[in-house]
Write a protein that holds these residues in place. Structure first.
Motif, mmCIF file in Angstrom:
data_model
loop_
_atom_site.group_PDB
_atom_site.id
_atom_site.type_symbol
_atom_site.label_atom_id
_atom_site.label_comp_id
_atom_site.label_asym_id
_atom_site.label_seq_id
_atom_site.Cartn_x
_atom_site.Cartn_y
_atom_site.Cartn_z
ATOM 1 N N GLU A 122 0.844 -1.186 0.000
ATOM 2 C CA GLU A 122 0.000 0.000 0.000
ATOM 3 C C GLU A 122 0.886 1.244 0.000
ATOM 4 O OE1 GLU A 122 -4.128 1.291 2.219
ATOM 5 O OE2 GLU A 122 -2.734 -0.012 3.250
ATOM 6 N N THR A 123 0.490 2.248 -0.758
ATOM 7 C CA THR A 123 1.241 3.495 -0.843
ATOM 8 C C THR A 123 0.493 4.583 -0.089
ATOM 9 O OG1 THR A 123 2.066 2.865 -3.020
ATOM 10 C CG2 THR A 123 2.232 5.177 -2.432
ATOM 11 N N PHE A 124 1.250 5.369 0.669
ATOM 12 C CA PHE A 124 0.697 6.460 1.453
ATOM 13 C C PHE A 124 1.350 7.775 1.043
ATOM 14 C CE2 PHE A 124 0.007 2.695 3.896
ATOM 15 C CZ PHE A 124 -1.177 2.892 4.576
ATOM 16 N N ILE A 125 0.546 8.811 0.931
ATOM 17 C CA ILE A 125 1.042 10.160 0.695
ATOM 18 C C ILE A 125 1.075 10.845 2.056
ATOM 19 C CG2 ILE A 125 0.630 12.372 -0.453
ATOM 20 C CD1 ILE A 125 1.120 10.029 -2.390
ATOM 21 N N GLY A 126 2.188 11.464 2.387
ATOM 22 C CA GLY A 126 2.245 12.144 3.673
ATOM 23 C C GLY A 126 3.628 12.637 3.997
ATOM 24 N N GLU A 127 3.712 13.332 5.114
ATOM 25 C CA GLU A 127 4.983 13.882 5.556
ATOM 26 C C GLU A 127 4.976 14.037 7.063
ATOM 27 O OE1 GLU A 127 5.427 17.650 3.620
ATOM 28 O OE2 GLU A 127 3.407 18.260 4.134
ATOM 29 N N GLY A 166 6.082 10.454 1.236
ATOM 30 C CA GLY A 166 5.179 9.401 1.661
ATOM 31 C C GLY A 166 5.952 8.144 1.977
ATOM 32 N N PHE A 167 5.263 7.020 1.940
ATOM 33 C CA PHE A 167 5.927 5.744 2.189
ATOM 34 C C PHE A 167 5.139 4.610 1.566
ATOM 35 C CE2 PHE A 167 3.144 6.444 5.798
ATOM 36 C CZ PHE A 167 2.562 5.212 6.045
ATOM 37 N N VAL A 168 5.816 3.514 1.377
ATOM 38 C CA VAL A 168 5.200 2.295 0.868
ATOM 39 C C VAL A 168 5.193 1.295 2.016
ATOM 40 C CG1 VAL A 168 5.359 0.413 -0.799
ATOM 41 C CG2 VAL A 168 6.048 2.731 -1.460
ATOM 42 N N SER A 169 4.058 0.688 2.246
ATOM 43 C CA SER A 169 3.931 -0.340 3.281
ATOM 44 C C SER A 169 3.933 -1.704 2.594
ATOM 45 C CB SER A 169 2.625 -0.129 4.047
ATOM 46 O OG SER A 169 2.358 -1.220 4.888
ATOM 47 N N LEU A 170 4.813 -2.586 3.046
ATOM 48 C CA LEU A 170 4.880 -3.942 2.509
ATOM 49 C C LEU A 170 4.715 -4.908 3.671
ATOM 50 C CD1 LEU A 170 5.703 -5.697 -0.106
ATOM 51 C CD2 LEU A 170 7.850 -5.928 1.096
ATOM 52 N N ILE A 171 3.649 -5.694 3.616
ATOM 53 C CA ILE A 171 3.342 -6.664 4.671
ATOM 54 C C ILE A 171 3.235 -8.037 4.021
ATOM 55 C CG2 ILE A 171 1.691 -7.338 6.456
ATOM 56 C CD1 ILE A 171 0.857 -4.342 6.554
ATOM 57 N N TYR A 172 4.006 -8.978 4.555
ATOM 58 C CA TYR A 172 4.005 -10.344 4.022
ATOM 59 C C TYR A 172 3.647 -11.311 5.144
ATOM 60 C CZ TYR A 172 5.604 -14.560 1.638
ATOM 61 O OH TYR A 172 5.679 -15.803 1.063
ATOM 62 N N ASN A 173 2.563 -12.051 4.948
ATOM 63 C CA ASN A 173 2.073 -12.979 5.974
ATOM 64 C C ASN A 173 1.959 -12.305 7.340
ATOM 65 O OD1 ASN A 173 1.790 -15.059 4.167
ATOM 66 N ND2 ASN A 173 3.788 -15.938 4.613
ATOM 67 N N ASP A 174 1.365 -11.117 7.353
ATOM 68 C CA ASP A 174 1.136 -10.323 8.568
ATOM 69 C C ASP A 174 2.412 -9.829 9.242
ATOM 70 O OD1 ASP A 174 -1.667 -10.544 8.298
ATOM 71 O OD2 ASP A 174 -1.634 -12.498 9.297
ATOM 72 N N VAL A 175 3.549 -9.919 8.578
ATOM 73 C CA VAL A 175 4.811 -9.388 9.095
ATOM 74 C C VAL A 175 5.148 -8.127 8.310
ATOM 75 C CG1 VAL A 175 7.285 -9.802 9.404
ATOM 76 C CG2 VAL A 175 5.652 -11.674 9.753
ATOM 77 N N VAL A 176 5.327 -7.019 9.020
ATOM 78 C CA VAL A 176 5.657 -5.761 8.361
ATOM 79 C C VAL A 176 7.115 -5.804 7.926
ATOM 80 C CG1 VAL A 176 5.826 -3.262 8.615
ATOM 81 C CG2 VAL A 176 3.940 -4.496 9.712
#
Length: 95
Positions: A7-12, A50-60
Motif C-alpha cells: 500500500e502506498t501512502f502520501i504524507g509527511e 510518503g511511504f510504501v507499506s509492505l506486509i508479508y504474511n502479517d509481518v511488516v
C-alpha cells in the motif's frame, strides 16, 4: 497460503506536533490527492513525500519508518525487484 499486501501512502512529518508524527493518507483516500498536490507545490513539483507499506504474511517488512521524499524512486526500485523476479541478491531500495 502466502499473503502479500502493498500500500502506498502520501504524507509527511508533522513538524509542529509535540511528538514525532507522520500525517499520511493511503492513495485510495480522496484526501491523498489534496495532500499530494500540496506537497508537490511546496517542492516545486520535484518531490512527493510518503511511504510504501509492505506486509508479508502479517509481518511488516517496511512501512512508515521508511518515509521517503521521493515515492517515484522508491517505486522504481520496487518495480525493478518485482519485474526481474527477485532472486535473493542484494538490491538497494531508495527510501
Amino acid at each position: 497460503m502466502n499473503k502479500l499486501k502493498i500500500e502506498t501512502f502520501i504524507g509527511e512529518e508533522d513538524i509542529y506536533a509535540p511528538v514525532y508524527k507522520i500525517e499520511s493518507y493511503p492513495i485510495t483516500n480522496p484526501l491523498a490527492v489534496e495532500k499530494a498536490q500540496t506537497i508537490l507545490e511546496e517542492n516545486e513539483g520535484d518531490y512527493l513525500c510518503g511511504f510504501v507499506s509492505l506486509i508479508y504474511n502479517d509481518v511488516v517488512i517496511f512501512g512508515e519508518e521508511q518515509l521517503t521524499e521521493d515515492l517515484l524512486d522508491t517505486w522504481c526500485d520496487l518495480i525493478y525487484i518485482f519485474d526481474s523476479h527477485y532472486d535473493g541478491r542484494l538490491h538497494r531500495i531508495v527510501f
